[in-house]
Design a protein around this motif. Sequence first.
Motif, short mmCIF file in Angstrom:
data_model
loop_
_atom_site.label_atom_id
_atom_site.label_comp_id
_atom_site.label_asym_id
_atom_site.label_seq_id
_atom_site.Cartn_x
_atom_site.Cartn_y
_atom_site.Cartn_z
N HIS A 66 -6.60 14.36 -1.23
CA HIS A 66 -6.59 15.78 -0.85
C HIS A 66 -5.49 15.98 0.18
N TYR A 126 -10.08 -2.47 7.97
CA TYR A 126 -10.02 -1.23 7.19
C TYR A 126 -9.82 0.01 8.06
N TYR A 127 -10.52 0.04 9.19
CA TYR A 127 -10.46 1.25 10.02
C TYR A 127 -9.99 0.90 11.43
N ARG A 145 -2.34 -9.76 -0.76
CA ARG A 145 -3.34 -9.62 -1.81
C ARG A 145 -2.68 -9.86 -3.17
N GLY A 203 0.85 -1.19 0.00
CA GLY A 203 0.00 0.00 0.00
C GLY A 203 0.88 1.24 0.00
N ASN A 218 -5.18 -0.44 -0.13
CA ASN A 218 -6.60 -0.08 -0.20
C ASN A 218 -6.91 0.94 -1.28
N THR A 219 -5.88 1.51 -1.90
CA THR A 219 -6.16 2.48 -2.97
C THR A 219 -6.32 1.80 -4.33
N TYR A 229 -11.72 -1.04 -3.05
CA TYR A 229 -11.99 -0.96 -1.61
C TYR A 229 -12.65 0.36 -1.22
N GLY A 230 -13.61 0.81 -2.02
CA GLY A 230 -14.35 2.02 -1.67
C GLY A 230 -13.65 3.27 -2.15
N GLY A 290 2.35 3.08 8.71
CA GLY A 290 1.07 3.00 7.99
C GLY A 290 -0.12 2.92 8.93
N GLY A 314 4.07 1.04 2.42
CA GLY A 314 5.10 0.15 1.89
C GLY A 314 5.66 0.67 0.57
N TYR A 360 3.60 -12.19 4.67
CA TYR A 360 4.83 -12.09 5.46
C TYR A 360 5.22 -13.44 6.05
N VAL A 384 -0.53 9.15 5.49
CA VAL A 384 0.30 7.94 5.43
C VAL A 384 1.57 8.23 4.61
P1 FAD Z 1 -2.99 -0.41 3.29
O1 FAD Z 1 -3.38 0.30 2.07
O2 FAD Z 1 -4.03 -1.13 4.08
O3 FAD Z 1 -1.82 -1.40 2.89
C1 FAD Z 1 -1.37 -2.42 3.75
C2 FAD Z 1 -1.13 -3.64 2.90
O4 FAD Z 1 -0.48 -4.63 3.70
C3 FAD Z 1 -2.42 -4.29 2.39
O5 FAD Z 1 -2.40 -4.31 0.97
C4 FAD Z 1 -2.39 -5.68 2.99
O6 FAD Z 1 -2.86 -6.68 2.09
C5 FAD Z 1 -0.93 -5.89 3.28
N1 FAD Z 1 -0.68 -6.82 4.38
C6 FAD Z 1 -1.21 -6.79 5.61
N2 FAD Z 1 -0.73 -7.82 6.35
C7 FAD Z 1 0.12 -8.50 5.55
C8 FAD Z 1 0.92 -9.66 5.72
N3 FAD Z 1 0.95 -10.32 6.89
N4 FAD Z 1 1.66 -10.11 4.67
C9 FAD Z 1 1.63 -9.45 3.48
N5 FAD Z 1 0.90 -8.35 3.27
C10 FAD Z 1 0.15 -7.87 4.29
N6 FAD Z 1 -7.84 8.18 2.40
C11 FAD Z 1 -7.92 9.38 1.77
O7 FAD Z 1 -6.98 10.15 1.81
N7 FAD Z 1 -9.06 9.71 1.06
C12 FAD Z 1 -10.13 8.89 0.97
O8 FAD Z 1 -11.12 9.21 0.32
C13 FAD Z 1 -10.06 7.63 1.63
N8 FAD Z 1 -11.10 6.78 1.56
C14 FAD Z 1 -11.02 5.58 2.19
C15 FAD Z 1 -12.11 4.71 2.08
C16 FAD Z 1 -12.06 3.47 2.68
C17 FAD Z 1 -13.25 2.55 2.56
C18 FAD Z 1 -10.90 3.08 3.42
C19 FAD Z 1 -10.84 1.74 4.09
C20 FAD Z 1 -9.83 3.94 3.53
C21 FAD Z 1 -9.87 5.20 2.92
N9 FAD Z 1 -8.80 6.08 2.98
C22 FAD Z 1 -8.88 7.30 2.34
C23 FAD Z 1 -7.58 5.77 3.77
C24 FAD Z 1 -6.50 5.11 2.91
O9 FAD Z 1 -6.98 3.89 2.39
C25 FAD Z 1 -5.29 4.83 3.80
O10 FAD Z 1 -4.84 5.99 4.45
C26 FAD Z 1 -4.09 4.27 3.05
O11 FAD Z 1 -4.45 3.54 1.91
C27 FAD Z 1 -3.30 3.41 4.01
O12 FAD Z 1 -2.13 2.92 3.41
P2 FAD Z 1 -1.28 1.81 4.18
O13 FAD Z 1 -0.16 1.46 3.29
O14 FAD Z 1 -1.01 2.24 5.55
O15 FAD Z 1 -2.29 0.57 4.35
#
Ligand code: FAD
Length: 398
Positions: free
Chosen positions: A89, A335-336, A62, A38, A68-69, A83-84, A364, A41, A244, A377
């Motif tokens: 912004h 997700y949240y 996945r 995501g 989630n983007t 994922y929604g 993250g 990462g 992992y 993030v």
């Molecule tokens: P993630 O995108 O969750 O990435 C983490 C990744 O780690 C996942 O792909 C997962 O599969 C992987 N993972 C987890 N555990 C393991 C494991 N053990 N082994 C291998 N892989 C693993 N933000 C905005 O700015 N604007 C918006 O409009 C907005 N809308 C949103 C709507 C929804 C429904 C949701 C749920 C979130 C929204 N967000 C929005 C927030 C945004 O999705 C997050 O801030 C951002 O994508 C988080 O990035 P991340 O890398 O921390 O996590």
Amino acid sequence: TQYVSPLRVTPVEMHSLTRRTMRPVRGESYDYLVVGAGLAGGVLAERLANDMDKRVLIVDKRDHIGGNTFDYYDAAGILVHKYGPHIFHTNSTEVMQYLSQFTSWRNYEHRVLAQVDGQLLPIPINIDTIERMYNLSLDGDGMQQFLAARAEAGRTIRTSEDIVVSRVGRELYEKFFRNYTRKQWGLDPSELDASVAGRIPVRHNRDDRYFTDTYQAMPLHGFTRMFERMLDSKRITIRTGVAYQDVAHAYPNAKVIFTGPVDEYFDYRFGALPYRSLEFKHETHDRERFQAAPVVNYPNDQAYTRITEFKYLTGQVSPRTSIVYEYPKAEGDPYYPIPRPRNMALYAKYKELADRKSEVTFVGRLATYKYYNMDQVVAQALTTYRRISEQERKLAVA
Ligand code: FAD
Ligand code: UDP
């Protein structure tokens, strides 16, 4: 087909970076193992590879990158978010400049309507919302007086109930916030930190945009394309469909960046951290428009919280249109994070373990248990990278 779209490049249903099986190759070695592809990462992998020449393996359980983007062109050729809705912004010039290396943008200001008492009204609440609900005619001062007569201004603000009631009073709280929040979180607003409903401001003007950030734009060809460019380096190896747990022991010398749920990393030692989940129901309709706004919120009457119509986000032109419903759930993909005192106390225990584990970096939304937007993030990941690179440079000198 008669389908016309300025954005359509190739009609791919799933992305080119599909599931690959993980087989540690003899002699293969990496400086860093990044868990999760995501934003957290992705940014760390990109910086480590391109700024410090590190060899990076990035895995995601996945079958795609982007976390989630992740977005893709559906069967109707509409770019949809699996994922929604993800609306970008930010007020951060640094974050905007950083991401602009990997994508160009389409200016896009998000707007949301809420269905309340049979009407579709602007949310955040603004002068138009109040005028239409109460059949009034107001200016800025009138709005101020209207709210002042209802808001419980002296209230101590701890919870999401407190913050909304202190801004708009109990009636608007009940119509727009209480039931939406109960549905979305499975908790009453009085059980959630003020920061949750506090995300939604109240406007004393007629600005009906959902956000007022300096930069509001969508990646022109989508988030997945942006990630493909971010990770396009000969020093980065991507393995999707790999958890992992599958590789944890294969690269004992690689330093680890972990972006999954922090409680999972520590085998739920102190018990599971609560995360809220969602079910997404995607549909395509044989009509040009489905609804009057990019997102319509349903605080009171439906099992889903909101419906998103993606063509508003992309500007695509098509006789068909694709939408997604969001149904909140307790079980399922996390997700949240759920901001409330008892969860923050539990997270603090995991954070203490994480801080002591110097060979692993936690970053993250899931790994630091923070209800962060995408830009937050990215900012957190860039800050984390600066810390890592300083340490690396100090080690190199020593
Ligand atoms: P993630 O995108 O969750 O990435 C983490 C990744 O780690 C996942 O792909 C997962 O599969 C992987 N993972 C987890 N555990 C393991 C494991 N053990 N082994 C291998 N892989 C693993 N933000 C905005 O700015 N604007 C918006 O409009 C907005 N809308 C949103 C709507 C929804 C429904 C949701 C749920 C979130 C929204 N967000 C929005 C927030 C945004 O999705 C997050 O801030 C951002 O994508 C988080 O990035 P991340 O890398 O921390 O996590
Ligand atoms: N919220 C609400 N009614 C609305 C919109 C938001 O009660 O019409 C509350 C609800 O608790 C929600 C929170 O404000 O979870 C944050 O809303 P936002 O749209 O920022 O949520 P996200 O896009 O992160 O799901």
